[in-house]
Scaffold this motif. Structure first.
Motif, short mmCIF file in Angstrom:
data_model
loop_
_atom_site.label_atom_id
_atom_site.label_comp_id
_atom_site.label_asym_id
_atom_site.label_seq_id
_atom_site.Cartn_x
_atom_site.Cartn_y
_atom_site.Cartn_z
N TYR A 127 0.82 -1.22 0.00
CA TYR A 127 0.00 0.00 0.00
C TYR A 127 0.85 1.27 0.00
O TYR A 127 0.52 2.25 0.66
CB TYR A 127 -0.95 0.01 1.20
N ARG A 128 1.93 1.27 -0.77
CA ARG A 128 2.71 2.50 -0.91
C ARG A 128 2.07 3.38 -1.98
O ARG A 128 1.72 2.90 -3.06
CB ARG A 128 4.15 2.17 -1.31
N GLU A 133 -10.07 -1.77 -0.94
CA GLU A 133 -8.95 -0.89 -0.61
C GLU A 133 -9.39 0.55 -0.39
O GLU A 133 -8.70 1.32 0.31
CB GLU A 133 -7.90 -0.94 -1.72
N LEU A 134 -10.52 0.92 -0.97
CA LEU A 134 -10.97 2.31 -0.84
C LEU A 134 -11.27 2.67 0.63
O LEU A 134 -11.13 3.83 1.02
CB LEU A 134 -12.23 2.53 -1.69
N PHE A 135 -11.67 1.69 1.43
CA PHE A 135 -11.92 1.96 2.84
C PHE A 135 -10.64 2.34 3.57
O PHE A 135 -10.67 2.97 4.63
CB PHE A 135 -12.58 0.75 3.51
N ARG A 136 -9.51 1.92 3.04
CA ARG A 136 -8.22 2.25 3.63
C ARG A 136 -7.62 3.53 3.03
O ARG A 136 -6.52 3.92 3.37
CB ARG A 136 -7.23 1.10 3.40
N GLY A 137 -8.36 4.12 2.09
CA GLY A 137 -7.83 5.30 1.42
C GLY A 137 -6.87 4.98 0.30
O GLY A 137 -6.16 5.86 -0.19
N VAL A 138 -6.83 3.71 -0.10
CA VAL A 138 -5.94 3.28 -1.19
C VAL A 138 -6.72 3.38 -2.48
O VAL A 138 -7.56 2.52 -2.78
CB VAL A 138 -5.44 1.84 -0.94
N TRP A 139 -6.46 4.40 -3.26
CA TRP A 139 -7.23 4.69 -4.47
C TRP A 139 -6.48 4.42 -5.76
O TRP A 139 -7.07 4.40 -6.84
CB TRP A 139 -7.65 6.16 -4.46
N TRP A 140 -5.15 4.24 -5.67
CA TRP A 140 -4.35 4.26 -6.89
C TRP A 140 -4.54 3.03 -7.79
O TRP A 140 -4.42 3.15 -9.00
CB TRP A 140 -2.87 4.44 -6.55
N GLY A 143 1.95 3.31 -7.54
CA GLY A 143 1.86 2.77 -6.19
C GLY A 143 1.99 1.25 -6.16
O GLY A 143 2.36 0.61 -7.15
N THR A 144 1.68 0.67 -5.00
CA THR A 144 1.75 -0.79 -4.83
C THR A 144 0.43 -1.29 -4.22
O THR A 144 -0.35 -0.52 -3.66
CB THR A 144 2.91 -1.18 -3.90
N ASP A 145 0.21 -2.61 -4.32
CA ASP A 145 -1.01 -3.19 -3.77
C ASP A 145 -0.75 -3.79 -2.40
O ASP A 145 0.31 -3.57 -1.79
CB ASP A 145 -1.58 -4.22 -4.75
N GLY A 148 2.48 -5.57 -2.00
CA GLY A 148 3.68 -4.83 -2.35
C GLY A 148 4.05 -4.94 -3.81
O GLY A 148 5.16 -4.57 -4.20
N ARG A 149 3.14 -5.43 -4.64
CA ARG A 149 3.41 -5.57 -6.07
C ARG A 149 3.16 -4.23 -6.78
O ARG A 149 2.26 -3.48 -6.40
CB ARG A 149 2.55 -6.66 -6.68
N ASP A 150 3.93 -3.99 -7.79
CA ASP A 150 3.85 -2.72 -8.52
C ASP A 150 2.55 -2.65 -9.34
O ASP A 150 2.28 -3.52 -10.17
CB ASP A 150 5.06 -2.58 -9.44
N VAL A 151 1.75 -1.61 -9.10
CA VAL A 151 0.47 -1.47 -9.80
C VAL A 151 0.69 -1.13 -11.28
O VAL A 151 -0.09 -1.54 -12.13
CB VAL A 151 -0.39 -0.40 -9.12
N LEU A 152 1.75 -0.39 -11.59
CA LEU A 152 2.04 -0.10 -12.99
C LEU A 152 2.29 -1.38 -13.77
O LEU A 152 1.80 -1.54 -14.90
CB LEU A 152 3.26 0.82 -13.09
N ALA A 153 3.05 -2.31 -13.18
CA ALA A 153 3.31 -3.58 -13.85
C ALA A 153 2.01 -4.36 -14.06
O ALA A 153 1.81 -4.99 -15.11
CB ALA A 153 4.30 -4.41 -13.04
N LYS A 154 1.11 -4.32 -13.06
CA LYS A 154 -0.17 -5.01 -13.20
C LYS A 154 -1.02 -4.36 -14.28
O LYS A 154 -1.73 -5.05 -15.03
CB LYS A 154 -0.91 -5.00 -11.87
N THR A 155 -0.96 -3.03 -14.39
CA THR A 155 -1.72 -2.34 -15.43
C THR A 155 -1.21 -2.70 -16.81
O THR A 155 -1.99 -2.89 -17.75
CB THR A 155 -1.63 -0.82 -15.22
N VAL A 156 0.12 -2.80 -16.95
CA VAL A 156 0.71 -3.19 -18.23
C VAL A 156 0.26 -4.60 -18.62
O VAL A 156 -0.13 -4.86 -19.77
CB VAL A 156 2.25 -3.11 -18.17
#
Length: 303
Positions: free
Chosen positions: A59-60, A260-267, A69-71, A74-82
């Motif tokens: 959750y960075r 994740e939105l409940f934790r404020g993780v929106w990215w 950011g990360t999920d 700790g995995r990279d969200v950009l890599a998951k989007t790609v």
């Protein structure tokens, strides 16, 4: 001017008309970028790592090291989007080609031959059309998921991305079939078709050499406009758990992000929705430009 030269000039003129529009040219560039990202994973080149877990980086928020950011792992969200881009584009492309082939073949057969062939094909697409589309896709995806079929002595296992592609392709040909059938009915009585028939051309040759070139532009338009629908359908199926599994997908990312939105993780949600938004917008703009460019009656009306 010969018929092949006329056909070539028609497509060149249509292509220039499409690229002359700034919005269409920008949209094409964005679409090519998405295709390049999708092909990235198939080339064997090093791609962003989405599998490595690092719970200390969970959750960075977006940063220079992790732009999206990360999920939770700790995995990279950009890599998951790609990787999700690869899944969405490959599913939509496979489904579009399958639906194009089925709709074009059945539409030409029904429109040219008529009679019981037309009745059978009309009954088939009327039956499919009477079922709500989303329910039909869900039914096909559920039936095809993790199934093994034997064909010519060889076993084929359908799972994940293949099941989604087949479900979408086997249900998405109805609109094109109806359109091509209507055009084939009109063209089969035109003078050039009657003349070719009088000269002894076989039905197959008449369909392929005379009627098909006059309706193929409709297939191209349907292909370009329907591509985005298959992307949306793949996202919905993956969100509902009937799509790809154990690999990133835009639908899976949205499903993961709803808690994740409940934790404020929106990215993660923002990355998936932004990717869907831009490909959908550019495909709609480019599809409209292709339709206008291929239809001489609409050329010059919109810029």
């Amino acid at each position: 001017m010969t018929a092949p030269e006329k056909s070539r000039n028609y497509w060149l003129s249509a292509g220039r008309e499409v690229l002359r529009r700034p919005r269409a040219a920008v949209s094409l560039a964005v679409i090519l970028f998405y295709l390049a990202v999708a092909l990235w994973g198939f080339t064997g080149w090093k791609t962003p790592d989405w599998e490595t877990e690092n719970f200390e980086m969970a959750y960075r928020p977006p940063s220079r090291a992790h732009p999206f950011g990360t999920d939770i792992y700790g995995r990279d969200v950009l890599a998951k989007t790609v990787y999700g881009t690869r899944v969405a584009v490959s599913v939509a492309l496979t489904a579009s080609v399958l639906a194009l082939v089925i709709g074009l073949v059945l539409g030409l057969l029904a429109g040219y031959f008529g009679g019981w062939i037309d009745d059978l094909i009309t009954w088939l697409f009327s039956t499919l059309q009477s079922i709500p589309y989303i329910l039909l896709i869900l039914a096909f995806a559920f039936v095809l998921q993790d199934r093994t079929f034997t064909l010519f002595g060889a076993e084929f296992r359908i799972r994940g991305i293949n099941a989604v592609s087949l479900a979408l392709g086997l249900t998405g040909w109805v609109g094109l079939c109806r359109l091509i059938r209507g055009e084939a009915i009109k063209h089969r009585e035109r003078e050039y078709v009657l003349a070719a028939r009088a000269l002894g051309s076989s039905p197959g040759r008449l369909i392929v050499r005379q009627i098909l070139p006059n309706v193929v532009h409709l297939a191209v338009i349907t292909f370009s406009l329907g591509f985005v629908s298959y992307i949306h359908a793949e996202v919905i199926l993956s969100f509902l758990g009937l799509g790809v599994k154990h690999v990133p997908s835009w639908g899976v990312m949205i499903d993961d992000a709803k808690l994740e939105l409940f934790r404020g993780v929106w990215w993660q949600l923002a990355a998936a929705t932004a990717a869907i938004f831009f490909i959908s917008l550019t495909l709609h703009i480019f599809g409209d430009a292709v339709r206008d460019g291929l239809d001489p009656r609409l050329r010059g009306e919109r810029r």
